[in-house]
Write a protein that holds these residues in place. Structure first.
Motif, mmCIF file in Angstrom:
data_model
loop_
_atom_site.group_PDB
_atom_site.id
_atom_site.type_symbol
_atom_site.label_atom_id
_atom_site.label_comp_id
_atom_site.label_asym_id
_atom_site.label_seq_id
_atom_site.Cartn_x
_atom_site.Cartn_y
_atom_site.Cartn_z
ATOM 1 N N CYS A 1 -20.021 4.887 93.337
ATOM 2 C CA CYS A 1 -19.979 3.455 93.605
ATOM 3 C C CYS A 1 -19.312 2.781 92.407
ATOM 4 N N PHE A 2 -19.097 1.476 92.522
ATOM 5 C CA PHE A 2 -18.412 0.787 91.427
ATOM 6 C C PHE A 2 -19.267 -0.248 90.710
ATOM 7 N N CYS A 3 -20.486 -0.505 91.225
ATOM 8 C CA CYS A 3 -21.240 -1.634 90.656
ATOM 9 C C CYS A 3 -21.613 -1.428 89.192
ATOM 10 N N CYS B 1 -19.994 -3.727 94.278
ATOM 11 C CA CYS B 1 -19.803 -2.298 94.537
ATOM 12 C C CYS B 1 -18.355 -1.902 94.841
ATOM 13 N N SER C 1 -22.616 5.309 97.607
ATOM 14 C CA SER C 1 -23.739 4.384 97.818
ATOM 15 C C SER C 1 -23.301 2.958 98.095
HETATM 16 ZN ZN ZN Z 1 -22.968 -0.134 94.114
#
Ligand code: ZN
Ligand code: PBG
Length: 321
Positions: free
Chosen positions: A116-118, A126, A163
């Protein structure tokens, strides 16, 4: 007269007729890796959970294996965050580096990465933001997710766990992995993930609180049962190898629904807020912590879960010993 209670008087017989069991093999333990050395910082909302530098993560892997835990879910907290989460796209980023080191030191550890990116973006969402900066741009995020999956694959990860709940993510990642020479790398999808207040403590530990808005444009409405099923079945159709329900405790009906609608293995994520509630109640002497924890784990399995991702995994393993 029928005596339903007859099997309950003898402890041996009670165990012979027990319908649901938990084993250390059911568990995946989440770990949070951050840059630096000799760092092990406890998260105040989650006593017993730490952000760790890689050297400390390696020591933790030793401890986990001594408890019989051979599966971990790895989250990275990068040195630098930016608008696209560059650290997550780099072969020398925090996650890629950690996976390489863990697999080198503990080849028998089954390493799963959260994809994910968050944790990597400065805005805490995200994925990449859309042009009006209202929410995440789904399709742009698919593109960089495919790149991220290959970073994890090249580092030697055993399974990836996207996610972010982007539409079409599973098909995109499957194609990227197959095309990149990783057709046997499995995907555990966070297939039914609700927009939940129970993620609060996680966002402290992962330093991923969104700087504006919330995640309800990509995560699910807790009120929706049919949509929950649709989301998981869509991921199955796109090639997910394992489905997931998250959070766990308030969603046991959803676990049961998906268990009955799909023949794929099913994981539940016993999330940070659920852990924090038991932990703080236990520390305050309000509940018998070990008993409530084990009862909770049995509840997940009884509802239909095969795999439990839990911050309690070490304590469960010690009790099962
Ligand atoms: Zn995320
Ligand atoms: C990232 C992610 C989150 C969790 C796992 N992966 C947070 C979120 O979606 O806000 C939550 C885990 C927990 O609460 O323990 N997308």
């Amino acid at each position: 007269m029928d005596r339903f209670r007859r099997t309950r008087f003898n402890p041996h017989l009670r165990s012979l007729v027990r319908e649901t069991h938990i084993s250390v093999n059911d568990f995946i333990y989440p770990l949070f890796v951050r840059p630096g050395e000799g760092i092990k910082t406890e998260v105040s909302s989650m006593p017993g959970v730490y952000q760790m530098s890689l050297d400390e993560i390696l020591k933790e892997c030793e401890l986990l294996q001594s408890l019989g835990i051979y599966s971990i879910l790895l989250f990275g907290i990068p040195e630098v965050k930016d608008s696209v989460g560059s650290d997550a796209l780099c072969d020398h980023g925090i996650i890629a580096t950690a996976v390489r080191a863990i697999k080198r030191a503990y080849p028998t550890m089954f390493v799963v990465t959260d994809l994910c990116f968050c944790e990597y973006t400065d805005h805490g969402h995200c994925g990449i933001l859309d042009h009006v900066h209202e929410s995440v741009d789904n399709d742009l995020t698919l593109g960089i997710s495919a790149q991220q999956a290959l970073v994890h694959a090249r580092a030697g990860v055993d399974m990836i766990a996207p996610s972010g709940m982007m539409d079409g993510i599973i098909g995109t990642l499957r194609d990227a992995l197959d095309g990149g020479g990783y057709p046997n790398l499995p995907i555990m999808s966070y297939s039914t993930k609700f927009a939940s207040g129970y993620y609060g403590p996680f966002r402290d530990v992962a330093e991923s609180v969104p700087s504006f808005g919330d995640r309800s444009t990509y995560q699910m409405d807790p009120a929706n049962r049919r949509e929950a099923l649709r989301e998981s079945l869509a991921d199955e159709a796109q090639g997910a190898d394992i489905l997931m329900v998250k959070p766990a405790l308030a969603y046991l009906d959803i676990i049961r629904d998906i268990r009955e609608a799909s023949n794929l293995p099913l994981a539940v994520y016993n999330v940070s807020g659920e852990y924090a509630m038991l932990k703080h109640a236990g520390n305050a002497g309000l509940i018998d912590y070990n008993r409530v924890m084990m009862e909770t784990m049995i509840g997940f399995k009884r509802a239909g879960a095969d795999i439990i991702i839990s911050y309690h995994a070490k304590e469960v393993a010690a009790l099962l010993h």
